[in-house]
Design an enzyme around this catalytic site. Structure first.
Site, PDB file in Angstrom:
ATOM      1  N   TYR A 107       0.993  -1.165   0.045  1.00  0.00           N
ATOM      2  CA  TYR A 107      -0.037  -0.124   0.045  1.00  0.00           C
ATOM      3  C   TYR A 107       0.641   1.420  -0.207  1.00  0.00           C
ATOM      4  O   TYR A 107       2.064   1.063   0.264  1.00  0.00           O
ATOM      5  CB  TYR A 107      -0.957   0.061   1.056  1.00  0.00           C
ATOM      6  CG  TYR A 107      -0.577   0.723   2.467  1.00  0.00           C
ATOM      7  CD1 TYR A 107       0.144   0.009   3.623  1.00  0.00           C
ATOM      8  CD2 TYR A 107      -0.626   1.941   2.657  1.00  0.00           C
ATOM      9  CE1 TYR A 107       0.595   0.448   4.612  1.00  0.00           C
ATOM     10  CE2 TYR A 107      -0.209   2.770   3.831  1.00  0.00           C
ATOM     11  CZ  TYR A 107       0.609   1.939   4.984  1.00  0.00           C
ATOM     12  OH  TYR A 107       0.704   2.336   5.891  1.00  0.00           O
ATOM     13  N   PHE A 199      -2.434  -0.146  13.296  1.00  0.00           N
ATOM     14  CA  PHE A 199      -2.395  -1.211  12.493  1.00  0.00           C
ATOM     15  C   PHE A 199      -0.983  -1.390  11.866  1.00  0.00           C
ATOM     16  O   PHE A 199      -0.428  -2.554  12.161  1.00  0.00           O
ATOM     17  CB  PHE A 199      -3.325  -1.122  11.292  1.00  0.00           C
ATOM     18  CG  PHE A 199      -3.153  -2.310  10.169  1.00  0.00           C
ATOM     19  CD1 PHE A 199      -3.693  -3.546  10.303  1.00  0.00           C
ATOM     20  CD2 PHE A 199      -2.440  -1.934   9.220  1.00  0.00           C
ATOM     21  CE1 PHE A 199      -3.613  -4.426   9.428  1.00  0.00           C
ATOM     22  CE2 PHE A 199      -2.101  -2.971   8.115  1.00  0.00           C
ATOM     23  CZ  PHE A 199      -2.808  -4.149   8.207  1.00  0.00           C
ATOM     24  N   ASP A 200      -0.410  -0.392  11.537  1.00  0.00           N
ATOM     25  CA  ASP A 200       1.128  -0.501  10.895  1.00  0.00           C
ATOM     26  C   ASP A 200       2.033  -0.970  12.023  1.00  0.00           C
ATOM     27  O   ASP A 200       2.706  -1.894  11.713  1.00  0.00           O
ATOM     28  CB  ASP A 200       1.335   0.761  10.324  1.00  0.00           C
ATOM     29  CG  ASP A 200       0.852   1.172   9.130  1.00  0.00           C
ATOM     30  OD1 ASP A 200      -0.333   1.066   8.992  1.00  0.00           O
ATOM     31  OD2 ASP A 200       1.593   1.447   8.022  1.00  0.00           O
ATOM     32  N   THR A 201       2.067  -0.347  13.204  1.00  0.00           N
ATOM     33  CA  THR A 201       2.881  -0.695  14.297  1.00  0.00           C
ATOM     34  C   THR A 201       2.589  -2.215  14.485  1.00  0.00           C
ATOM     35  O   THR A 201       3.507  -3.226  14.873  1.00  0.00           O
ATOM     36  CB  THR A 201       2.713   0.309  15.589  1.00  0.00           C
ATOM     37  OG1 THR A 201       2.961   1.459  15.091  1.00  0.00           O
ATOM     38  CG2 THR A 201       3.466  -0.107  16.626  1.00  0.00           C
TER      39      THR A 201
END
Ligand SMILES: Nc1nc2c(ncn2[C@@H]2O[C@H](COP(=O)(O)OP(=O)(O)O)[C@@H](O)[C@H]2O)c(=O)[nH]1
Ligand SMILES: [Mg+2]
Length: 249
Positions: A107, A199-201
């Protein structure tokens, strides 16, 4: 494609690139066209590569979903528009990666703050089976980052806290430019509870704790001053997420 990529999944497609979009009526078309150019250039150097660009929007109150559908009609077979009910970037990515499986799921932020010319450098290590997750990093040696002093300071503090309290080995969890293998999408992404900015972490921490390989790509990052991040609310959610992960892992 290498054997590494093909053993990773039975998915037919090599690459799905998602543009998560929230009230992006101003920038979406430009971001989409530049991402299309980057994908076509990538594929022209890798004969037989199959790819898809997905615009994943949720919660938008402007023309974003309509623009995405127009782009889908204009570029059949290349662009898909996905509209999801619940808000949050993480949830949008989860849904888009599941709906459009591929050997590599990636993404990029719509504003292309991370130079889209780095797409090959992002996806190749995953496609070739050299790593499980690749991600842009504005704090890695060699990165070229332009952003406001306030955002830079918050980012440095946040990532220092991650290193201290969750003992992570990477430098930048939050850059909006990431790619994961089909295996990570199957095994790790469903375990990520957060559907928002954390979410990314959570994805990186869970992957690292599972012994997967992480590849940090020094980012060429130019901040778009327009931002949907509400700093205080996001910082508090990030701290709560860190506490939760510390107790869970
Ligand atoms: N699908 C989806 N995308 C979102 C949501 N919130 C933010 N985004 C997208 O996430 C990306 C990063 O947002 P941006 O405002 O540029 O964040 P910043 O660069 O960190 O200030 C952009 O592509 C946004 O459109 C959301 O709730 N759902
Ligand atoms: Mg941005």
């Amino acid at each position: 494609m290498t054997a590494g990529a093909h053993t990773a999944s039975k998915a037919e497609r090599d690459l799905t690139l998602v543009l998560p979009a929230y009230n992006e009526e101003r920038d979406l078309e430009r971001g989409c066209l530049l991402a299309l150019d980057a994908l076509r250039a990538l594929a022209s150097e890798r004969p037989g590569m199959r790819w898809l660009l997905v615009v994943a929007s949720n919660g938008s109150t402007d023309a974003t979903p309509r623009i995405a559908e127009r782009l889908e009609r204009r570029y059949p077979g290349e662009v898909r528009a996905l509209v999801i009910e619940r808000a949050g970037r993480g949830g949008a990515l989860k849904r888009a990666w599941k709906t459009f499986p591929a050997h590599v799921l990636a993404y990029s932020d719509v504003d292309l703050s991370c130079d889209i010319a780095q797409l090959g450098a992002l996806v190749d290590p995953v496609l070739e089976g050299r790593t499980d997750i690749a991600f842009g990093s504005r704090l890695a040696p060699g990165a070229r980052t332009q952003r406001r002093a306030g955002r830079e300071a918050i980012s440095r503090i946040y990532n220092a806290l991650l290193q201290r309290y969750l003992h992570v080995g990477f430098r930048d969890a939050q850059c909006g430019f990431k790619a994961v293998s089909a295996r990570v999408a199957r095994k790790v992404v469903p375990a990520v509870a957060d559907d928002g900015w954390f979410f990314d972490t959570e994805l990186l921490v869970r992957a690292e704790r599972s012994g997967l390989r992480l590849h940090e790509l020094p980012a060429r990052w130019r901040e778009d001053p327009r931002s949907s991040v509400r700093i205080l609310r996001t910082a508090l959610a990030d701290l709560a997420g860190m506490r939760r992960l510390r107790s869970e892992l």
